[in-house]
Design an enzyme around this catalytic site. Structure first.
Site, PDB file in Angstrom:
ATOM      1  N   LYS A  38       2.210  -3.268   7.241  1.00 34.92           N
ATOM      2  CA  LYS A  38       2.491  -3.431   5.804  1.00 34.92           C
ATOM      3  C   LYS A  38       3.909  -2.945   5.490  1.00 34.92           C
ATOM      4  O   LYS A  38       4.615  -3.552   4.672  1.00 34.92           O
ATOM      5  CB  LYS A  38       1.461  -2.662   4.969  1.00 34.92           C
TER       6      LYS A  38
ATOM      7  N   ILE B 285     -16.081   4.299   0.712  1.00 31.90           N
ATOM      8  CA  ILE B 285     -17.052   4.463  -0.380  1.00 31.90           C
ATOM      9  C   ILE B 285     -18.254   3.520  -0.214  1.00 31.90           C
ATOM     10  O   ILE B 285     -19.410   3.981  -0.243  1.00 31.90           O
ATOM     11  CB  ILE B 285     -16.344   4.343  -1.754  1.00 31.90           C
TER      12      ILE B 285
ATOM     13  N   TYR C 265      -1.925  -0.681  11.033  1.00 33.44           N
ATOM     14  CA  TYR C 265      -2.048  -1.336   9.720  1.00 33.44           C
ATOM     15  C   TYR C 265      -0.882  -0.965   8.809  1.00 33.44           C
ATOM     16  O   TYR C 265      -0.186  -1.827   8.269  1.00 33.44           O
ATOM     17  CB  TYR C 265      -3.385  -0.958   9.047  1.00 33.44           C
TER      18      TYR C 265
ATOM     19  N   ASN D 132      -8.263   1.740  -3.458  1.00 34.77           N
ATOM     20  CA  ASN D 132      -9.070   1.057  -4.477  1.00 34.77           C
ATOM     21  C   ASN D 132     -10.563   1.256  -4.214  1.00 34.77           C
ATOM     22  O   ASN D 132     -11.003   1.334  -3.067  1.00 34.77           O
ATOM     23  CB  ASN D 132      -8.817  -0.450  -4.429  1.00 34.77           C
TER      24      ASN D 132
ATOM     25  N   LYS E 240     -15.474   0.027   4.561  1.00 29.81           N
ATOM     26  CA  LYS E 240     -14.613   0.984   3.881  1.00 29.81           C
ATOM     27  C   LYS E 240     -15.426   2.215   3.438  1.00 29.81           C
ATOM     28  O   LYS E 240     -16.648   2.164   3.283  1.00 29.81           O
ATOM     29  CB  LYS E 240     -13.920   0.334   2.675  1.00 29.81           C
TER      30      LYS E 240
ATOM     31  N   THR F 142       0.818  -1.211   0.000  1.00 33.16           N
ATOM     32  CA  THR F 142       0.000   0.000   0.000  1.00 33.16           C
ATOM     33  C   THR F 142       0.853   1.263   0.000  1.00 33.16           C
ATOM     34  O   THR F 142       1.975   1.247   0.509  1.00 33.16           O
ATOM     35  CB  THR F 142      -0.904  -0.016   1.253  1.00 33.16           C
ATOM     36  N   ASP F 143       0.285   2.353  -0.496  1.00 29.46           N
ATOM     37  CA  ASP F 143       0.992   3.643  -0.438  1.00 29.46           C
ATOM     38  C   ASP F 143       1.051   4.203   0.980  1.00 29.46           C
ATOM     39  O   ASP F 143       1.780   5.158   1.248  1.00 29.46           O
ATOM     40  CB  ASP F 143       0.330   4.669  -1.384  1.00 29.46           C
ATOM     41  N   GLU F 144       0.260   3.606   1.904  1.00 27.88           N
ATOM     42  CA  GLU F 144       0.246   4.134   3.278  1.00 27.88           C
ATOM     43  C   GLU F 144       1.573   3.943   3.995  1.00 27.88           C
ATOM     44  O   GLU F 144       1.796   4.545   5.050  1.00 27.88           O
ATOM     45  CB  GLU F 144      -0.862   3.466   4.084  1.00 27.88           C
TER      46      GLU F 144
ATOM     47  N   ALA G 245      -7.976   8.496  14.743  1.00 29.60           N
ATOM     48  CA  ALA G 245      -6.709   8.807  15.415  1.00 29.60           C
ATOM     49  C   ALA G 245      -5.565   8.690  14.407  1.00 29.60           C
ATOM     50  O   ALA G 245      -5.513   7.720  13.643  1.00 29.60           O
ATOM     51  CB  ALA G 245      -6.487   7.846  16.572  1.00 29.60           C
TER      52      ALA G 245
HETATM   53  P1  NAD Z   1      -9.651  -7.364   2.107  1.00 28.80           P
HETATM   54  O1  NAD Z   1      -9.665  -7.096   3.571  1.00 28.80           O
HETATM   55  O2  NAD Z   1     -10.858  -7.080   1.306  1.00 28.80           O
HETATM   56  O3  NAD Z   1      -9.258  -8.890   1.840  1.00 28.80           O
HETATM   57  C1  NAD Z   1      -8.230  -9.532   2.521  1.00 28.80           C
HETATM   58  C2  NAD Z   1      -8.347 -11.023   2.261  1.00 28.80           C
HETATM   59  O4  NAD Z   1      -7.260 -11.669   2.951  1.00 28.80           O
HETATM   60  C3  NAD Z   1      -9.645 -11.639   2.776  1.00 28.80           C
HETATM   61  O5  NAD Z   1     -10.173 -12.525   1.822  1.00 28.80           O
HETATM   62  C4  NAD Z   1      -9.206 -12.381   4.034  1.00 28.80           C
HETATM   63  O6  NAD Z   1     -10.001 -13.512   4.334  1.00 28.80           O
HETATM   64  C5  NAD Z   1      -7.784 -12.780   3.660  1.00 28.80           C
HETATM   65  N1  NAD Z   1      -6.969 -13.024   4.856  1.00 28.80           N
HETATM   66  C6  NAD Z   1      -6.854 -12.227   5.951  1.00 28.80           C
HETATM   67  N2  NAD Z   1      -6.034 -12.806   6.849  1.00 28.80           N
HETATM   68  C7  NAD Z   1      -5.595 -13.969   6.285  1.00 28.80           C
HETATM   69  C8  NAD Z   1      -4.722 -15.000   6.714  1.00 28.80           C
HETATM   70  N3  NAD Z   1      -4.119 -14.935   7.907  1.00 28.80           N
HETATM   71  N4  NAD Z   1      -4.491 -16.042   5.890  1.00 28.80           N
HETATM   72  C9  NAD Z   1      -5.104 -16.108   4.667  1.00 28.80           C
HETATM   73  N5  NAD Z   1      -5.963 -15.173   4.228  1.00 28.80           N
HETATM   74  C10 NAD Z   1      -6.199 -14.110   5.021  1.00 28.80           C
HETATM   75  O7  NAD Z   1      -8.389  -6.562   1.554  1.00 28.80           O
HETATM   76  P2  NAD Z   1      -8.178  -5.835   0.169  1.00 28.80           P
HETATM   77  O8  NAD Z   1      -8.697  -4.451   0.276  1.00 28.80           O
HETATM   78  O9  NAD Z   1      -8.654  -6.728  -0.916  1.00 28.80           O
HETATM   79  O10 NAD Z   1      -6.576  -5.731   0.152  1.00 28.80           O
HETATM   80  C11 NAD Z   1      -5.800  -6.803  -0.391  1.00 28.80           C
HETATM   81  C12 NAD Z   1      -4.340  -6.428  -0.331  1.00 28.80           C
HETATM   82  O11 NAD Z   1      -4.124  -5.220  -1.060  1.00 28.80           O
HETATM   83  C13 NAD Z   1      -3.814  -6.157   1.076  1.00 28.80           C
HETATM   84  O12 NAD Z   1      -2.503  -6.657   1.163  1.00 28.80           O
HETATM   85  C14 NAD Z   1      -3.810  -4.643   1.190  1.00 28.80           C
HETATM   86  O13 NAD Z   1      -2.824  -4.200   2.102  1.00 28.80           O
HETATM   87  C15 NAD Z   1      -3.470  -4.266  -0.234  1.00 28.80           C
HETATM   88  N6  NAD Z   1      -3.957  -2.944  -0.665  1.00 28.80           N
HETATM   89  C16 NAD Z   1      -5.261  -2.601  -0.513  1.00 28.80           C
HETATM   90  C17 NAD Z   1      -5.706  -1.357  -0.980  1.00 28.80           C
HETATM   91  C18 NAD Z   1      -7.147  -0.942  -0.847  1.00 28.80           C
HETATM   92  O14 NAD Z   1      -7.472   0.200  -1.177  1.00 28.80           O
HETATM   93  N7  NAD Z   1      -8.061  -1.788  -0.394  1.00 28.80           N
HETATM   94  C19 NAD Z   1      -4.789  -0.481  -1.571  1.00 28.80           C
HETATM   95  C20 NAD Z   1      -3.447  -0.867  -1.699  1.00 28.80           C
HETATM   96  C21 NAD Z   1      -3.045  -2.110  -1.254  1.00 28.80           C
HETATM   97  O1  DAU Z   2      -4.143   3.907   0.433  1.00 32.60           O
HETATM   98  C1  DAU Z   2      -4.334   2.532   0.378  1.00 32.60           C
HETATM   99  C2  DAU Z   2      -5.186   2.080   1.545  1.00 32.60           C
HETATM  100  O2  DAU Z   2      -6.506   2.543   1.284  1.00 32.60           O
HETATM  101  C3  DAU Z   2      -5.173   0.561   1.734  1.00 32.60           C
HETATM  102  O3  DAU Z   2      -3.875   0.162   2.104  1.00 32.60           O
HETATM  103  C4  DAU Z   2      -6.166   0.138   2.826  1.00 32.60           C
HETATM  104  O4  DAU Z   2      -6.210  -1.279   2.893  1.00 32.60           O
HETATM  105  C5  DAU Z   2      -7.534   0.681   2.454  1.00 32.60           C
HETATM  106  O5  DAU Z   2      -8.465   0.367   3.484  1.00 32.60           O
HETATM  107  C6  DAU Z   2      -7.465   2.193   2.260  1.00 32.60           C
HETATM  108  O6  DAU Z   2      -7.145   2.856   3.510  1.00 32.60           O
HETATM  109  P1  DAU Z   2      -7.917   4.186   3.989  1.00 32.60           P
HETATM  110  O7  DAU Z   2      -7.804   4.267   5.453  1.00 32.60           O
HETATM  111  O8  DAU Z   2      -7.508   5.353   3.166  1.00 32.60           O
HETATM  112  O9  DAU Z   2      -9.412   3.778   3.517  1.00 32.60           O
HETATM  113  P2  DAU Z   2     -10.854   3.938   4.222  1.00 32.60           P
HETATM  114  O10 DAU Z   2     -11.845   3.445   3.224  1.00 32.60           O
HETATM  115  O11 DAU Z   2     -10.897   3.361   5.581  1.00 32.60           O
HETATM  116  O12 DAU Z   2     -10.987   5.520   4.360  1.00 32.60           O
HETATM  117  C7  DAU Z   2     -10.804   6.394   3.247  1.00 32.60           C
HETATM  118  C8  DAU Z   2     -10.869   7.828   3.769  1.00 32.60           C
HETATM  119  O13 DAU Z   2     -12.194   8.114   4.224  1.00 32.60           O
HETATM  120  C9  DAU Z   2      -9.974   8.092   4.968  1.00 32.60           C
HETATM  121  O14 DAU Z   2      -9.488   9.419   4.892  1.00 32.60           O
HETATM  122  C10 DAU Z   2     -10.905   7.951   6.175  1.00 32.60           C
HETATM  123  C11 DAU Z   2     -12.214   8.480   5.626  1.00 32.60           C
HETATM  124  N1  DAU Z   2     -13.462   7.910   6.174  1.00 32.60           N
HETATM  125  C12 DAU Z   2     -13.576   6.558   6.282  1.00 32.60           C
HETATM  126  C13 DAU Z   2     -14.747   5.999   6.719  1.00 32.60           C
HETATM  127  C14 DAU Z   2     -14.905   4.500   6.862  1.00 32.60           C
HETATM  128  C15 DAU Z   2     -14.510   8.764   6.477  1.00 32.60           C
HETATM  129  O15 DAU Z   2     -14.401  10.005   6.364  1.00 32.60           O
HETATM  130  N2  DAU Z   2     -15.681   8.221   6.903  1.00 32.60           N
HETATM  131  C16 DAU Z   2     -15.854   6.873   7.040  1.00 32.60           C
HETATM  132  O16 DAU Z   2     -16.961   6.432   7.421  1.00 32.60           O
END
Ligand code: NAD
Ligand code: DAU
Length: 332
Positions: free
Chosen positions: A152, A189, A148, A178, A187, A121-123, A272
């Site tokens: 990562k 959106i 988190y 994403n 999440k 992740t970019d985080e 936080a």
């Molecule tokens: P998600 O939470 O939707 O899915 C995670 C999946 O991993 C689930 O199917 C869960 O059952 C599985 N999992 C969790 N713990 C496990 C374990 N111990 N063993 C096997 N499987 C396990 O997550 P996502 O949003 O699809 O993210 C997938 C990957 O992409 C992550 O590595 C995340 O850090 C990275 N990523 C996510 C985003 C984003 O915006 N969601 C952006 C950049 C990178």
């Molecule tokens: O940047 C990549 C990351 O994006 C991934 O590594 C993470 O797995 C993914 O969950 C996401 O992290 P964020 O913390 O940015 O995503 P989230 O959807 O939790 O929140 C997006 C933004 O919206 C963030 O600034 C927090 C804010 N937010 C979130 C929720 C759930 C709100 O304002 N209201 C809300 O109800």
């Protein structure tokens, strides 16, 4: 690469990637997934049984991981605990899955000399000021803010150490936020779309000025496949689609697209350590590997996503009440 092991392949992005691989290659895929609350078998429905198999197991369980890695040509490692808010409430599963899990994968990949792509992740880079002209690049120093993102970041460091010390054949990618179908309602959106469907006002953390760099999950998948097939071993690639939007802008757009007043939202308690802004410079991936995003129109992608949640209430409904109750307990 004929046999791929995809960890976390029943999650939001992992399942999208499995569909992408089936549609665009001849490879067969084994998904290794623990099926946590974030997973969904439905996201893998309809895939050809002779090409995709789901194995339920934990990436931190060496006995489960080792034979699977041995039996495949390459591993694409998506499995993670992925939600920042959950990591603030209880970091322990993040340490186990994201750090111990990645270590377990690395050791198996090393033993069997397999190709690995690590999804991150970019985080890991922390955040940028709103008016900073710079964006994250592959050279930006690591500075994670949450349990988190720290887990990562640690997993990325492990992968790089295994590349340097043991010559592991691996690549790393760091992607921005994403969006798209099958994302859990915890999440941002999906939470706001399903709130509007339920007649609840969307909830913005703090001022809502925080910026995220949105990319469609399908574009993340195409980038990961590109890196797996053509990336230079040992390298890191940033994945982004020039999709910077403030949370306020996104909420207003969701409300407008769903036929509500653009100001019908509430400000709630801030997260936080809330990162202010993420922004990705993905020039390396584009110039060296020729990758381009397909979903460059965020408004159109968001409208499609809204339609998908309107049409898939059966899927998200079971998780909605408990998710909202947990946010309400924190004043969010
Ligand atoms: P998600 O939470 O939707 O899915 C995670 C999946 O991993 C689930 O199917 C869960 O059952 C599985 N999992 C969790 N713990 C496990 C374990 N111990 N063993 C096997 N499987 C396990 O997550 P996502 O949003 O699809 O993210 C997938 C990957 O992409 C992550 O590595 C995340 O850090 C990275 N990523 C996510 C985003 C984003 O915006 N969601 C952006 C950049 C990178
Ligand atoms: O940047 C990549 C990351 O994006 C991934 O590594 C993470 O797995 C993914 O969950 C996401 O992290 P964020 O913390 O940015 O995503 P989230 O959807 O939790 O929140 C997006 C933004 O919206 C963030 O600034 C927090 C804010 N937010 C979130 C929720 C759930 C709100 O304002 N209201 C809300 O109800």
């Amino acid at each position: 690469m004929q046999r791929l092991l995809v960890t976390g392949g029943a999650g939001f992005i992992g399942s999208n990637f499995v569909h992408h691989v089936v549609a665009h290659t001849d490879a067969s895929v084994t998904v290794l997934d623990k099926l946590t609350y974030a997973a969904s078998r439905e996201a893998l429905a309809g895939l050809p049984a002779d090409r995709v198999e789901l194995v339920v197991g934990d990436v931190a369980d060496e006995a489960a991981v080792d034979p699977l890695v041995a039996g495949h040509d390459a591993v694409v490692h998506f499995a993670a605990e992925s939600h920042n808010d959950n990591s603030l409430a209880d970091p322990s599963p993040f340490i186990r899955t994201n750090l111990v899990g990645t270590f377990t994968i690395l050791e198996a990949v090393r033993r069997h000399d397999r190709r690995l792509h690590h999804v991150s992740t970019d985080e890991v880079y922390g955040d940028l000021a709103l008016d900073d002209p710079k964006r994250f690049t592959e050279d930006t120093p690591y500075n994670p803010s949450s349990p988190y993102s720290a887990s990562k970041a640690g997993s990325d460091h492990l992968v790089r150490a295994w590349i340097r010390s043991f010559g592991l054949r691996a690549t790393v990618s760091n992607c921005s936020n994403n969006y798209g179908p099958w994302q859990h309602v915890e999440k941002f959106i999906p939470r706001q779309i399903t709130n509007v469907i339920d007649g609840i006002r969307p909830k913005l953390y703090g001022s809502g000025e925080n910026v995220r760099d949105w990319i469609h999950a399908e574009d993340h998948s195409s980038a990961v496949l590109t890196i797996l097939e053509r990336g230079t071993l040992g390298e890191t690639y940033l994945i982004g689609a020039d999709g910077e939007q403030s949370n306020l802008e996104v909420v207003r757009l969701i409300l407008t697209l769903m036929g509500r007043g653009a100001d019908e939202f509430d400000h709630v308690n801030d997260r936080a350590g809330h990162d202010l802004r993420y922004a990705i410079e993905s020039g390396k991936l584009r110039s060296e590997l020729g990758w381009r995003p397909r979903f460059s129109d965020f408004e159109a992608g968001l409208a499609d996503t809204i339609r998908w949640y309107e049409e898939h209430e059966d899927w998200w409904r079971p998780a909605k009440a408990a998710t909202e109750a947990s946010y309400a307990a924190k004043g969010q």
